[in-house]
Design an enzyme around this catalytic site. Structure first.
Site, PDB file in Angstrom:
ATOM      1  N   ASN A 225       0.805  -1.230   0.000  1.00 16.98           N
ATOM      2  CA  ASN A 225       0.000   0.000   0.000  1.00 16.98           C
ATOM      3  C   ASN A 225       0.839   1.281   0.000  1.00 16.98           C
ATOM      4  OD1 ASN A 225      -2.495   1.721   0.787  1.00 16.98           O
ATOM      5  ND2 ASN A 225      -1.043   2.081   2.450  1.00 16.98           N
TER       6      ASN A 225
ATOM      7  N   TYR B 244       3.815  10.743 -10.901  1.00 20.16           N
ATOM      8  CA  TYR B 244       3.007   9.871 -10.036  1.00 20.16           C
ATOM      9  C   TYR B 244       2.177   8.916 -10.898  1.00 20.16           C
ATOM     10  CZ  TYR B 244      -0.660   8.563  -6.666  1.00 20.16           C
ATOM     11  OH  TYR B 244      -1.536   7.867  -5.871  1.00 20.16           O
TER      12      TYR B 244
HETATM   13  N1  LIG Z   1      -5.363   9.361  -1.189  1.00 19.41           N
HETATM   14  C1  LIG Z   1      -5.766   9.113  -2.429  1.00 19.41           C
HETATM   15  O1  LIG Z   1      -6.632   9.842  -2.960  1.00 19.41           O
HETATM   16  C2  LIG Z   1      -5.233   7.964  -3.202  1.00 19.41           C
HETATM   17  C3  LIG Z   1      -4.192   7.172  -2.766  1.00 19.41           C
HETATM   18  N2  LIG Z   1      -3.736   6.144  -3.542  1.00 19.41           N
HETATM   19  C4  LIG Z   1      -2.630   5.312  -3.114  1.00 19.41           C
HETATM   20  O2  LIG Z   1      -2.965   4.643  -1.906  1.00 19.41           O
HETATM   21  C5  LIG Z   1      -1.807   4.454  -1.092  1.00 19.41           C
HETATM   22  C6  LIG Z   1      -2.047   5.049   0.291  1.00 19.41           C
HETATM   23  O3  LIG Z   1      -2.357   6.424   0.132  1.00 19.41           O
HETATM   24  P1  LIG Z   1      -2.794   7.376   1.348  1.00 19.41           P
HETATM   25  O4  LIG Z   1      -3.205   6.597   2.513  1.00 19.41           O
HETATM   26  O5  LIG Z   1      -3.697   8.379   0.768  1.00 19.41           O
HETATM   27  O6  LIG Z   1      -1.384   8.087   1.628  1.00 19.41           O
HETATM   28  P2  LIG Z   1      -0.779   8.718   2.979  1.00 19.41           P
HETATM   29  O7  LIG Z   1       0.308   9.642   2.546  1.00 19.41           O
HETATM   30  O8  LIG Z   1      -1.857   9.260   3.834  1.00 19.41           O
HETATM   31  O9  LIG Z   1      -0.153   7.446   3.689  1.00 19.41           O
HETATM   32  C7  LIG Z   1       0.908   6.746   3.088  1.00 19.41           C
HETATM   33  C8  LIG Z   1       1.682   5.994   4.133  1.00 19.41           C
HETATM   34  O10 LIG Z   1       2.781   5.365   3.459  1.00 19.41           O
HETATM   35  C9  LIG Z   1       3.977   5.600   4.201  1.00 19.41           C
HETATM   36  N3  LIG Z   1       5.155   5.594   3.330  1.00 19.41           N
HETATM   37  C10 LIG Z   1       5.541   6.553   2.452  1.00 19.41           C
HETATM   38  N4  LIG Z   1       6.708   6.223   1.872  1.00 19.41           N
HETATM   39  C11 LIG Z   1       7.068   5.023   2.402  1.00 19.41           C
HETATM   40  C12 LIG Z   1       8.178   4.165   2.214  1.00 19.41           C
HETATM   41  N5  LIG Z   1       9.174   4.474   1.364  1.00 19.41           N
HETATM   42  N6  LIG Z   1       8.231   3.006   2.915  1.00 19.41           N
HETATM   43  C13 LIG Z   1       7.233   2.679   3.771  1.00 19.41           C
HETATM   44  N7  LIG Z   1       6.162   3.458   4.007  1.00 19.41           N
HETATM   45  C14 LIG Z   1       6.079   4.621   3.329  1.00 19.41           C
HETATM   46  C15 LIG Z   1       3.758   6.970   4.844  1.00 19.41           C
HETATM   47  O11 LIG Z   1       4.612   7.174   5.956  1.00 19.41           O
HETATM   48  C16 LIG Z   1       2.279   6.923   5.196  1.00 19.41           C
HETATM   49  O12 LIG Z   1       2.045   6.400   6.481  1.00 19.41           O
HETATM   50  C17 LIG Z   1      -0.660   5.114  -1.860  1.00 19.41           C
HETATM   51  O13 LIG Z   1       0.039   4.138  -2.609  1.00 19.41           O
HETATM   52  C18 LIG Z   1      -1.373   6.074  -2.793  1.00 19.41           C
HETATM   53  O14 LIG Z   1      -0.613   6.374  -3.930  1.00 19.41           O
HETATM   54  C19 LIG Z   1      -4.282   5.853  -4.752  1.00 19.41           C
HETATM   55  C20 LIG Z   1      -5.314   6.594  -5.224  1.00 19.41           C
HETATM   56  C21 LIG Z   1      -5.883   7.705  -4.503  1.00 19.41           C
HETATM   57  C1  LIG Z   2      -3.693  10.405  -5.161  1.00 19.13           C
HETATM   58  C2  LIG Z   2      -4.189   9.871  -6.435  1.00 19.13           C
HETATM   59  O1  LIG Z   2      -3.917   8.763  -6.791  1.00 19.13           O
HETATM   60  C3  LIG Z   2      -4.985  10.700  -7.231  1.00 19.13           C
HETATM   61  C4  LIG Z   2      -4.924  10.548  -8.662  1.00 19.13           C
HETATM   62  O2  LIG Z   2      -5.694  11.512  -6.751  1.00 19.13           O
END
Ligand SMILES: NC(=O)C1=CN([C@@H]2O[C@H](COP(=O)(O)OP(=O)(O)OC[C@H]3O[C@@H](n4cnc5c(N)ncnc54)[C@H](O)[C@@H]3O)[C@@H](O)[C@H]2O)C=CC1
Ligand SMILES: CC(=O)C(C)=O
Length: 257
Positions: free
Chosen positions: A87, A153
């Site tokens: 994730n 990204y």
């Molecule tokens: N928030 C959104 O709208 C969307 C998020 N995503 C994806 O879902 C996943 C989770 O996103 P969120 O919870 O929104 O992000 P967030 O930024 O709130 O949480 C991400 C977590 O990953 C950890 N992290 C970052 N780099 C790391 C590394 N190198 N090694 C280990 N842990 C690491 C951070 O410390 C954080 O706790 C991501 O892959 C993101 O790209 C996908 C589509 C939409």
């Molecule tokens: C954070 C993310 O995946 C977008 C497109 O909003």
């Protein structure tokens, strides 16, 4: 009894997934960067309060020895690895012409190489166990469509989608399914940061960029982590046994409707 590992589980979508998998009855290892120790331990405690085993581990998913340790420590603590949720990810909000090669590499190191390492280390363990498994990755709507100011990204998420297809083909013979979830706009720290950065670039107030993107969502609201966790629960469970190689949109009807 099944065991799961969720990376990036200190907050946001990863935390919601870890809690949902615990509710489903999995023992859960959660991991995140060392700097997130306090939040990660809170996640671990909430999982234990649900009555299953939990362990909190620290590691950077972009680093191969670190991911190897995360898998080995999960098995040492919980006995096996049956579900891997890759994730963890980072965003980058920048015009392509402003992105340095080093900045490009960092996004791909976490979102692309990080998922590759989690997928392959988990598969090695699952193949050794001989009991199959479920490997699940974080993609995005950005794995289906390029967006301006999120170009690098998006390219990293397209990489997750193709890795998911290739891995699904290579590991099917071992009883391992590989799928990815593709959220739209989820109200987490990541989107707060994207909204802030888009606001600076486009000279609009905080909140306006998210509102503009959200205007195209058929269901009329942005997503919660729990919305996404429901899909991951399905991908981690037996009802998805005949599904592999898919990158499933869960975007409230934002793309392609
Ligand atoms: N928030 C959104 O709208 C969307 C998020 N995503 C994806 O879902 C996943 C989770 O996103 P969120 O919870 O929104 O992000 P967030 O930024 O709130 O949480 C991400 C977590 O990953 C950890 N992290 C970052 N780099 C790391 C590394 N190198 N090694 C280990 N842990 C690491 C951070 O410390 C954080 O706790 C991501 O892959 C993101 O790209 C996908 C589509 C939409
Ligand atoms: C954070 C993310 O995946 C977008 C497109 O909003």
């Amino acid at each position: 009894m099944s065991t799961a590992h969720v990376t990036g589980a200190a907050r946001g979508i990863g935390k919601a997934i870890a809690l949902r998998l615990a509710e489903d009855g999995h023992d859960v290892a959660v991991s995140d960067l060392p700097g997130m120790a306090g939040e990660l331990d809170a996640t671990r405690q909430e999982i234990e309060d649900l009555g299953v085993k939990a362990v909190a581990l620290h590691g950077d998913v972009s680093d191969a020895p670190s991911v190897r340790r995360l898998v080995a420590d999960t098995v040492a603590a919980l006995g096996s690895l049956d579900v891997m949720v890759a994730n963890a990810g980072i965003a980058q909000t920048k015009a392509l012409l402003d992105v340095s090669p080093e900045e490009y590499d960092r996004v791909h190191a976490v979102n692309g190489r990080g998922v590759f390492l989690c997928y392959t280390e988990a598969a090695r363990q699952m193949i050794a166990q001989g009991t199959g498994g479920k490997i699940i990755g974080a993609a995005s709507i950005a794995a289906h469509k390029g967006f301006a100011l999120l170009g690098v990204y998006c390219s990293s998420k397209f990489a997750v989608r193709s890795l998911t297809q290739s891995a699904a083909q290579e590991w099917a013979e071992h009883g391992i399914t590989v799928n990815a979830y593709c959220p739209g706009i989820v109200d987490t720290t990541m989107w707060e940061e994207i909204d802030h950065d888009l606001g600076e670039i486009n000279h609009v107030e905080e909140g306006e960029s998210m509102k503009a993107m959200a205007a195209g969502i058929a269901l009329g609201r942005v997503s919660t982590g729990e919305d996404v966790a429901g899909l991951v629960s399905y991908l981690a469970g037996p009802d998805s046994d005949y599904m592999t190689g898919q990158s499933v949109l869960i975007d409230g009807g934002m793309l392609f409707v």
